[in-house]
Design a protein around this motif. Structure first.
Motif, mmCIF file in Angstrom:
data_model
loop_
_atom_site.group_PDB
_atom_site.id
_atom_site.type_symbol
_atom_site.label_atom_id
_atom_site.label_comp_id
_atom_site.label_asym_id
_atom_site.label_seq_id
_atom_site.Cartn_x
_atom_site.Cartn_y
_atom_site.Cartn_z
ATOM 1 N N ILE A 37 34.481 147.525 36.668
ATOM 2 C CA ILE A 37 35.709 146.793 36.396
ATOM 3 C C ILE A 37 35.681 146.253 34.969
ATOM 4 C CG2 ILE A 37 35.963 146.122 38.817
ATOM 5 C CD1 ILE A 37 35.069 143.273 37.951
ATOM 6 N N ALA A 38 36.858 145.901 34.473
ATOM 7 C CA ALA A 38 36.945 145.279 33.151
ATOM 8 C C ALA A 38 36.420 143.851 33.222
ATOM 9 C CB ALA A 38 38.382 145.284 32.658
ATOM 10 N N SER A 39 35.899 143.371 32.110
ATOM 11 C CA SER A 39 35.435 141.991 32.034
ATOM 12 C C SER A 39 36.008 141.319 30.799
ATOM 13 C CB SER A 39 33.904 141.929 31.986
ATOM 14 O OG SER A 39 33.464 140.600 31.758
ATOM 15 N N ASN A 40 36.473 140.099 30.976
ATOM 16 C CA ASN A 40 36.847 139.247 29.848
ATOM 17 C C ASN A 40 35.579 138.701 29.217
ATOM 18 O OD1 ASN A 40 39.734 137.935 31.651
ATOM 19 N ND2 ASN A 40 39.471 139.867 30.594
ATOM 20 N N SER A 41 35.698 137.767 28.286
ATOM 21 C CA SER A 41 34.541 137.397 27.476
ATOM 22 C C SER A 41 34.309 135.893 27.404
ATOM 23 C CB SER A 41 34.703 137.950 26.058
ATOM 24 O OG SER A 41 35.814 137.361 25.414
ATOM 25 N N ILE A 42 33.076 135.556 27.007
ATOM 26 C CA ILE A 42 32.686 134.196 26.668
ATOM 27 C C ILE A 42 32.057 134.232 25.284
ATOM 28 C CG2 ILE A 42 31.147 132.275 27.212
ATOM 29 C CD1 ILE A 42 31.449 132.957 30.138
ATOM 30 N N ALA A 43 32.543 133.388 24.385
ATOM 31 C CA ALA A 43 31.996 133.306 23.029
ATOM 32 C C ALA A 43 31.009 132.154 22.935
ATOM 33 C CB ALA A 43 33.115 133.116 22.012
ATOM 34 N N VAL A 44 29.925 132.388 22.202
ATOM 35 C CA VAL A 44 28.875 131.385 22.008
ATOM 36 C C VAL A 44 28.878 130.944 20.553
ATOM 37 C CG1 VAL A 44 26.414 130.886 22.199
ATOM 38 C CG2 VAL A 44 27.490 132.470 23.824
ATOM 39 N N TRP A 45 28.819 129.640 20.329
ATOM 40 C CA TRP A 45 28.847 129.054 18.992
ATOM 41 C C TRP A 45 27.698 128.065 18.831
ATOM 42 C CZ3 TRP A 45 32.929 130.706 15.912
ATOM 43 C CH2 TRP A 45 34.007 131.302 16.581
ATOM 44 N N TYR A 47 39.640 141.896 28.009
ATOM 45 C CA TYR A 47 39.067 143.166 28.477
ATOM 46 C C TYR A 47 38.083 143.754 27.463
ATOM 47 C CZ TYR A 47 43.244 142.305 31.194
ATOM 48 O OH TYR A 47 44.206 141.693 31.957
ATOM 49 N N SER A 48 37.205 142.913 26.947
ATOM 50 C CA SER A 48 36.254 143.325 25.915
ATOM 51 C C SER A 48 35.068 144.107 26.464
ATOM 52 C CB SER A 48 35.737 142.086 25.166
ATOM 53 O OG SER A 48 36.785 141.423 24.500
ATOM 54 N N PHE A 49 34.809 144.004 27.781
ATOM 55 C CA PHE A 49 33.621 144.606 28.355
ATOM 56 C C PHE A 49 33.950 145.340 29.649
ATOM 57 C CE2 PHE A 49 32.227 140.936 25.901
ATOM 58 C CZ PHE A 49 31.161 141.451 25.173
ATOM 59 N N ILE A 50 32.996 146.142 30.085
ATOM 60 C CA ILE A 50 33.024 146.774 31.398
ATOM 61 C C ILE A 50 31.785 146.306 32.142
ATOM 62 C CG2 ILE A 50 32.948 148.954 32.672
ATOM 63 C CD1 ILE A 50 35.569 148.552 31.241
#
Length: 401
Positions: free
Chosen positions: A309-317, A294-297
């Motif tokens: 709504i709440a949004s989960n996340s995607i990490a970029v490397w 729930y890192s984002f809206i």
């Protein structure tokens, strides 16, 4: 409600393409849908209900044989199915076989004549022959005992194979085991496709291994070039990188290089559960998805609902590909680039289009498919350019390009 009744959200950015792109989407709602993304339109072209029913927790995984135009669909209710694809998006049934319960991932192997399945609930792997026409026949079942289970009593009371992976030279199959904290390694006979076990990769107890990818600074990979294995763990929310070699004695040898959290050094929420990991088409970036953080809206995927709504996340490397002679110990080190919104909750699976300029995200909990713009030079994800709501709990989304 099937994806045939999906509502198409307004595009939030100008987004053009010369030709249509096709996506296949699996849902625990009991459907496999064909979507078309063309210019500013995302359209549902076909909905198929023959992979498994919603009451039996299926479908869960899709794999496309592009050469023979056959789509394979796994149903967690003990099924493997095959369908012929078509230009108009319709899927024509070819074959269905009963298998061990809980198939959640598949991979083609042995020069595309066989398919291997990872069975989460069944604590097993299975292999099947596949013909150019799409018919399926059983080859081998291997079941693992609870004696190798991990530490967490809720998630690791038994072995849980979570993915089937083929190594870069197509000699070995690997299966991350969420319950046992092992990556099981098998070679296969070229004549029969029968598997033979090798020593597994042993991860830290309690990690709960889920998915993994191979990566090398040069592609296509040839032996002798540095090779790495990035392994994502659900409960520990960590990515562990290993250098990989092919010993003359057989099997694979793994040496741990680095361990990072799936949030790139940012605080890890107590509710988080890491999920998928993929390599970009240009081989320059690696992405992982985080669930329940729930890192984002973000805007609701339903355009008739103005509530965010709440949004989960995607990490970029960015994996380090510096020359071997200059910095021999830096190859394969992951550099954190970005934590971006996933477009909803429960990003169980996501995939790149061929150009790598958009990412499709299947969101199980918010029950939508988000199409996210991507900068191919920086690797960073941007705005959601299309959003489909109402397809049930999305489990898998892949491109046909």
């Amino acid at each position: 409600m099937g994806l045939g009744a999906l509502v198409i959200a307004d595009l939030v950015l100008a987004f053009s393409r010369a030709s249509a792109s096709t996506l296949y989407v699996a849902s625990y709602g009991g459907t496999v849908s064909t979507l078309s993304l063309s210019g500013n339109a995302l359209v549902s072209k076909s909905v198929n209900t023959h992979c498994g029913s919603a009451s039996n927790h299926a479908p869960t995984w899709l794999k496309l044989d592009k050469t023979n135009k056959v789509l394979y669909c796994l149903g967690e209710d003990r099924l493997i199915n095959s369908f012929k694809t078509s230009v108009d998006g319709a899927l024509s049934f070819i074959d269905q076989k009963a298998t061990i319960k809980g198939p959640v991932s598949s991979i083609f192997f042995n020069d595309n004549v066989a398919i291997a399945l990872a069975h989460y609930d069944g604590s097993s792997i299975s292999t099947w022959s596949k013909s150019p026409s799409g018919t399926i026949a059983p080859i081998q079942n291997i079941t693992f005992t609870p004696a190798t289970s991990g530490l967490n009593p809720d998630r690791q009371a038994a072995p849980h194979e979570h993915e089937a992976i083929l190594d870069p030279i197509s000699h070995f199959l690997l299966f991350p085991d969420l319950g046992a904290d092992l990556v099981r390694v098998f070679s296969f006979n070229l004549s029969t496709s029968l598997l033979s076990a090798h020593d597994p990769l042993k991860a830290a107890l309690g990690s709960s291994l889920r998915h993994a990818v191979f990566w090398s600074p040069e592609t296509p990979y040839t032996q002798g070039i540095p090779l790495f294995f990035f392994l994502i763990a659900e409960l520990s929310n960590a990515i562990t990188s290993y250098s990989v070699t092919y010993p003359k004695s057989g099997g694979l040898a793994f040496t741990e290089v680095q361990k990072v959290t799936t949030f790139g050094g940012k605080p890890v929420p107590s509710t988080a559960a890491a999920a998928g990991i993929v390599v970009s088409p240009d081989n320059k970036f690696i992405l992982n998805s985080n669930r329940m953080d729930y890192s984002f809206i973000t805007a609701s995927p339903d355009p008739t609902n103005s509530t965010e709504i709440a949004s989960n996340s995607i990490a970029v490397w960015k994996p380090n590909a510096i020359g071997i002679l200059e910095f021999p110990n830096a190859i394969g080190i992951l550099e954190f680039v970005q934590l971006a919104l996933a477009g909803g909750t429960g990003p169980r699976y996501f995939s790149f289009n061929a150009a790598g300029d958009i990412v499709s995200v299947g969101l199980q909990l918010s029950e939508n498919v988000a199409i996210i713009k991507r900068d191919v030079k920086t690797g960073k994800l941007g705005d959601i350019v299309a959003n489909l709501a109402g397809g049930g709990a999305i489990t898998n989304v892949i491109w046909d390009q």
